[in-house]
Design a protein around this motif. Structure first.
Motif, PDB file in Angstrom:
ATOM      1  N   LYS A  69     -11.354 -70.288 -36.827  1.00  9.69           N
ATOM      2  CA  LYS A  69     -10.336 -69.410 -37.422  1.00  9.69           C
ATOM      3  C   LYS A  69      -8.937 -69.828 -36.964  1.00  9.69           C
ATOM      4  CE  LYS A  69     -10.941 -65.700 -39.224  1.00  9.69           C
ATOM      5  NZ  LYS A  69     -11.025 -65.237 -40.607  1.00  9.69           N
ATOM      6  N   ASP A 127     -14.814 -64.017 -34.841  1.00  8.49           N
ATOM      7  CA  ASP A 127     -13.745 -64.504 -35.716  1.00  8.49           C
ATOM      8  C   ASP A 127     -14.122 -64.401 -37.187  1.00  8.49           C
ATOM      9  OD1 ASP A 127     -12.161 -65.137 -33.607  1.00  8.49           O
ATOM     10  OD2 ASP A 127     -12.199 -67.304 -33.912  1.00  8.49           O
ATOM     11  N   SER A 156      -7.701 -67.282 -31.710  1.00 11.43           N
ATOM     12  CA  SER A 156      -7.480 -66.553 -32.961  1.00 11.43           C
ATOM     13  C   SER A 156      -6.801 -65.207 -32.681  1.00 11.43           C
ATOM     14  CB  SER A 156      -8.796 -66.352 -33.703  1.00 11.43           C
ATOM     15  OG  SER A 156      -9.760 -65.785 -32.837  1.00 11.43           O
TER      16      SER A 156
END
Length: 196
Positions: A134, A104, A28
């Motif tokens: 994510k 996240d 992410s």
């Protein structure tokens, strides 16, 4: 919400794109610098990505660990990834941290990464792997593809080229699964791609 949490953070690392890459690994976004053990991807000492890779490829989860300090060895990692053809970046190029942590759940993606631009630099790439919820959500939104189950893959076309999106369990210790069980999911992907 305090002013600090409203700051937009730009991605601190350049994409790692070996010319021979067949796999593009996307997380992410990196944690805050205070959590880094090295200047590279998955730098958090409490993230098990490099332990999973060491366990799978060398039967040693400490293979990429600097023996003299609590850190991973960037040089050893970079040469391994180069040799195997694994590229690295993240699905977000700019984020806001809604809380002062690496989760996240509290990352707001301000600017998603231009994944097609990365793929244009990786002509041999056959698959993308996302390492967490994510990253998977951000990528699936960009390519309008259905989210695979954790440990599974979805096939899609990128400019008429067949590709696979693998969704792997997060390597964060916040994701409650034993390292060996996470490694078992990653093993299937690496074997599919004939890297292991």
């Amino acid at each position: 919400m305090n002013q600090r949490s409203m700051e937009i953070e730009q991605h601190p690392l350049e994409p790692f794109l070996p010319g021979n890459a067949r796999l593009l690994m996307l997380g992410s976004f990196p944690p805050q610098k205070k959590r880094w053990s090295m200047e590279f991807y998955y730098p958090n000492w409490n993230n098990d990505m490099w332990r999973i890779v060491g366990y799978l490829f060398f039967n040693d989860k400490e293979y990429f660990v600097e023996k003299t300090k609590k850190a991973f060895c960037k040089d050893r990692l970079a040469s391994f990834l180069q040799e195997k053809g694994i590229a690295l970046f993240d699905t977000a190029s700019a984020v806001r941290r809604l809380q002062d942590n690496a989760s996240d759940k509290f990352l707001e993606v301000v600017q998603p990464t231009d994944i097609p631009a990365l793929l244009h630099q990786l002509p041999q790439c056959q698959a993308i792997v996302t390492t967490g919820e994510k990253a998977t959500d951000t990528l699936c939104a960009q390519f309008s593809i259905e989210k695979p189950k954790v440990g599974d893959f979805t096939e899609f076309l990128f400019e008429n080229k067949p590709m696979r999106l693998y969704r792997m369990p997060s390597s964060s210790r916040a994701y409650p699964l034993a390292l060996e069980k996470k490694a078992a999911a990653y093993r299937i992907m690496y074997q599919d791609l004939q890297m292991l």
